[in-house]
Design a protein around this motif. Structure first.
Motif, PDB file in Angstrom:
ATOM      1  N   TYR A  17       0.815  -1.219   0.000  1.00  0.00           N
ATOM      2  CA  TYR A  17       0.000   0.000   0.000  1.00  0.00           C
ATOM      3  C   TYR A  17       0.847   1.266   0.000  1.00  0.00           C
ATOM      4  O   TYR A  17       0.412   2.305   0.441  1.00  0.00           O
ATOM      5  CB  TYR A  17      -0.941   0.005   1.201  1.00  0.00           C
ATOM      6  N   SER A  22      -2.232   1.838  -5.187  1.00  0.00           N
ATOM      7  CA  SER A  22      -2.574   0.651  -4.406  1.00  0.00           C
ATOM      8  C   SER A  22      -3.454   1.023  -3.215  1.00  0.00           C
ATOM      9  O   SER A  22      -4.331   0.263  -2.828  1.00  0.00           O
ATOM     10  CB  SER A  22      -1.320  -0.086  -3.958  1.00  0.00           C
ATOM     11  N   LEU A  25      -6.931   1.512  -4.609  1.00  0.00           N
ATOM     12  CA  LEU A  25      -7.512   0.212  -4.926  1.00  0.00           C
ATOM     13  C   LEU A  25      -7.966  -0.502  -3.659  1.00  0.00           C
ATOM     14  O   LEU A  25      -9.061  -1.075  -3.605  1.00  0.00           O
ATOM     15  CB  LEU A  25      -6.498  -0.640  -5.690  1.00  0.00           C
ATOM     16  N   HIS A  26      -7.144  -0.425  -2.625  1.00  0.00           N
ATOM     17  CA  HIS A  26      -7.495  -1.048  -1.344  1.00  0.00           C
ATOM     18  C   HIS A  26      -8.745  -0.398  -0.749  1.00  0.00           C
ATOM     19  O   HIS A  26      -9.659  -1.085  -0.278  1.00  0.00           O
ATOM     20  CB  HIS A  26      -6.319  -0.941  -0.366  1.00  0.00           C
ATOM     21  N   GLU A  27      -8.823   0.935  -0.767  1.00  0.00           N
ATOM     22  CA  GLU A  27      -9.996   1.636  -0.241  1.00  0.00           C
ATOM     23  C   GLU A  27     -11.249   1.295  -1.043  1.00  0.00           C
ATOM     24  O   GLU A  27     -12.326   1.117  -0.480  1.00  0.00           O
ATOM     25  CB  GLU A  27      -9.746   3.144  -0.237  1.00  0.00           C
ATOM     26  N   ALA A  28     -11.125   1.187  -2.343  1.00  0.00           N
ATOM     27  CA  ALA A  28     -12.268   0.828  -3.187  1.00  0.00           C
ATOM     28  C   ALA A  28     -12.745  -0.586  -2.861  1.00  0.00           C
ATOM     29  O   ALA A  28     -13.953  -0.850  -2.795  1.00  0.00           O
ATOM     30  CB  ALA A  28     -11.894   0.941  -4.657  1.00  0.00           C
ATOM     31  N   ALA A  29     -11.787  -1.488  -2.651  1.00  0.00           N
ATOM     32  CA  ALA A  29     -12.161  -2.866  -2.304  1.00  0.00           C
ATOM     33  C   ALA A  29     -12.876  -2.908  -0.953  1.00  0.00           C
ATOM     34  O   ALA A  29     -13.870  -3.625  -0.785  1.00  0.00           O
ATOM     35  CB  ALA A  29     -10.918  -3.757  -2.274  1.00  0.00           C
ATOM     36  N   GLU A  30     -12.383  -2.122   0.012  1.00  0.00           N
ATOM     37  CA  GLU A  30     -13.036  -2.069   1.328  1.00  0.00           C
ATOM     38  C   GLU A  30     -14.457  -1.524   1.216  1.00  0.00           C
ATOM     39  O   GLU A  30     -15.389  -2.028   1.836  1.00  0.00           O
ATOM     40  CB  GLU A  30     -12.217  -1.208   2.300  1.00  0.00           C
ATOM     41  N   ALA A  32     -16.410  -1.674  -1.401  1.00  0.00           N
ATOM     42  CA  ALA A  32     -17.227  -2.683  -2.070  1.00  0.00           C
ATOM     43  C   ALA A  32     -17.624  -3.790  -1.097  1.00  0.00           C
ATOM     44  O   ALA A  32     -18.782  -4.228  -1.076  1.00  0.00           O
ATOM     45  CB  ALA A  32     -16.471  -3.272  -3.266  1.00  0.00           C
ATOM     46  N   LEU A  33     -16.678  -4.225  -0.290  1.00  0.00           N
ATOM     47  CA  LEU A  33     -16.990  -5.270   0.696  1.00  0.00           C
ATOM     48  C   LEU A  33     -17.990  -4.767   1.729  1.00  0.00           C
ATOM     49  O   LEU A  33     -18.932  -5.472   2.098  1.00  0.00           O
ATOM     50  CB  LEU A  33     -15.714  -5.762   1.381  1.00  0.00           C
TER      51      LEU A  33
END
Length: 124
Positions: A17, A22, A25-30, A32-33
Protein backbone atom coordinates in the motif's frame (compact mmCIF):
# COMPACT_ATOMS: atom_id res chain seq x y z
CA UNK A 1 17.68 -34.46 -4.84
CA UNK A 2 15.46 -32.08 -6.75
CA UNK A 3 12.37 -30.50 -5.20
CA UNK A 4 9.09 -31.00 -7.07
CA UNK A 5 8.23 -27.30 -6.79
CA UNK A 6 10.54 -24.35 -7.32
CA UNK A 7 11.39 -21.89 -4.59
CA UNK A 8 8.98 -18.97 -4.33
CA UNK A 9 10.21 -15.83 -6.00
CA UNK A 10 12.08 -13.45 -3.78
CA UNK A 11 10.23 -10.26 -2.96
CA UNK A 12 11.24 -7.08 -1.28
CA UNK A 13 9.75 -6.33 2.14
CA UNK A 14 7.76 -3.27 1.12
CA UNK A 15 4.13 -2.71 1.90
CA UNK A 16 1.72 -3.26 -1.00
CA UNK A 17 0.00 0.00 0.00
CA UNK A 18 2.93 2.35 -0.44
CA UNK A 19 1.85 3.75 -3.78
CA UNK A 20 -1.15 6.00 -4.18
CA UNK A 21 -2.77 3.66 -6.71
CA UNK A 22 -2.57 0.65 -4.41
CA UNK A 23 -4.10 2.65 -1.53
CA UNK A 24 -6.97 3.77 -3.76
CA UNK A 25 -7.51 0.21 -4.93
CA UNK A 26 -7.50 -1.05 -1.34
CA UNK A 27 -10.00 1.64 -0.24
CA UNK A 28 -12.27 0.83 -3.19
CA UNK A 29 -12.16 -2.87 -2.30
CA UNK A 30 -13.04 -2.07 1.33
CA UNK A 31 -15.99 0.09 0.22
CA UNK A 32 -17.23 -2.68 -2.07
CA UNK A 33 -16.99 -5.27 0.70
CA UNK A 34 -18.74 -2.96 3.17
CA UNK A 35 -21.46 -2.25 0.63
CA UNK A 36 -22.23 -5.95 0.15
CA UNK A 37 -21.49 -7.40 3.57
CA UNK A 38 -21.99 -4.52 6.01
CA UNK A 39 -24.63 -2.20 4.57
CA UNK A 40 -25.55 0.92 6.47
CA UNK A 41 -29.33 1.25 6.76
CA UNK A 42 -30.51 4.30 4.91
CA UNK A 43 -33.27 6.48 6.27
CA UNK A 44 -35.79 7.83 3.84
CA UNK A 45 -36.10 11.53 4.58
CA UNK A 46 -39.63 12.80 4.69
CA UNK A 47 -41.30 9.39 4.87
CA UNK A 48 -44.09 9.39 7.39
CA UNK A 49 -46.20 6.37 8.29
CA UNK A 50 -49.75 6.39 7.05
CA UNK A 51 -52.21 8.01 9.37
CA UNK A 52 -55.30 6.54 7.72
CA UNK A 53 -55.82 3.96 10.44
CA UNK A 54 -54.68 4.93 13.90
CA UNK A 55 -55.46 3.88 17.42
CA UNK A 56 -56.28 6.74 19.68
CA UNK A 57 -53.33 7.44 22.00
CA UNK A 58 -55.63 7.73 25.01
CA UNK A 59 -57.12 4.23 24.46
CA UNK A 60 -56.75 2.11 27.61
CA UNK A 61 -54.82 -1.17 27.62
CA UNK A 62 -57.78 -3.32 28.61
CA UNK A 63 -59.84 -2.13 25.63
CA UNK A 64 -56.93 -2.69 23.25
CA UNK A 65 -56.34 -6.20 24.57
CA UNK A 66 -60.06 -7.03 24.45
CA UNK A 67 -60.24 -5.86 20.83
CA UNK A 68 -57.13 -7.88 19.94
CA UNK A 69 -58.66 -10.96 21.57
CA UNK A 70 -61.93 -10.54 19.66
CA UNK A 71 -60.05 -10.02 16.38
CA UNK A 72 -58.02 -13.18 16.94
CA UNK A 73 -61.17 -15.16 17.79
CA UNK A 74 -62.81 -13.94 14.58
CA UNK A 75 -59.73 -14.83 12.52
CA UNK A 76 -59.71 -18.30 14.08
CA UNK A 77 -63.35 -18.91 13.13
CA UNK A 78 -62.76 -17.63 9.60
CA UNK A 79 -59.74 -19.92 9.15
CA UNK A 80 -61.77 -22.87 10.42
CA UNK A 81 -64.60 -22.08 8.01
CA UNK A 82 -62.25 -21.84 5.02
CA UNK A 83 -60.53 -25.10 6.01
CA UNK A 84 -63.85 -26.92 5.66
CA UNK A 85 -64.00 -26.09 1.94
CA UNK A 86 -60.49 -27.02 0.77
CA UNK A 87 -58.69 -30.29 0.07
CA UNK A 88 -56.36 -32.02 2.49
CA UNK A 89 -52.92 -30.42 1.86
CA UNK A 90 -54.31 -26.88 2.00
CA UNK A 91 -56.63 -27.79 4.88
CA UNK A 92 -53.66 -28.81 7.02
CA UNK A 93 -51.93 -25.48 6.31
CA UNK A 94 -55.05 -23.48 7.13
CA UNK A 95 -55.65 -25.45 10.33
CA UNK A 96 -52.00 -24.82 11.27
CA UNK A 97 -52.59 -21.10 10.79
CA UNK A 98 -55.75 -21.37 12.87
CA UNK A 99 -53.77 -23.04 15.65
CA UNK A 100 -51.24 -20.19 15.68
CA UNK A 101 -54.13 -17.71 15.87
CA UNK A 102 -55.69 -19.65 18.77
CA UNK A 103 -52.37 -19.67 20.65
CA UNK A 104 -52.09 -15.91 20.21
CA UNK A 105 -55.66 -15.55 21.44
CA UNK A 106 -54.85 -17.61 24.53
CA UNK A 107 -51.81 -15.43 25.22
CA UNK A 108 -53.85 -12.24 24.92
CA UNK A 109 -56.54 -13.70 27.19
CA UNK A 110 -53.88 -14.52 29.80
CA UNK A 111 -52.58 -10.95 29.64
CA UNK A 112 -56.14 -9.70 30.06
CA UNK A 113 -56.51 -11.91 33.14
CA UNK A 114 -53.23 -10.60 34.60
CA UNK A 115 -53.65 -6.93 33.75
CA UNK A 116 -54.50 -4.68 36.60
CA UNK A 117 -57.20 -2.48 35.23
CA UNK A 118 -56.57 1.19 35.73
CA UNK A 119 -59.77 3.08 36.17
CA UNK A 120 -59.54 6.61 34.98
CA UNK A 121 -61.47 9.15 37.01
CA UNK A 122 -64.67 10.20 35.29
CA UNK A 123 -65.71 13.79 35.20
CA UNK A 124 -69.14 14.26 36.70
Amino acid sequence: MKKPTPNPPESNDTSPYESADSKKLHEAAERALDHHFNPIPKKCPGRRPSQMFQISPDMDDESLLAHACESLATASVMASDVAAFVDTPQRHRILGIQQVIMLAELAVNRVLDNVEVQRYPTHS
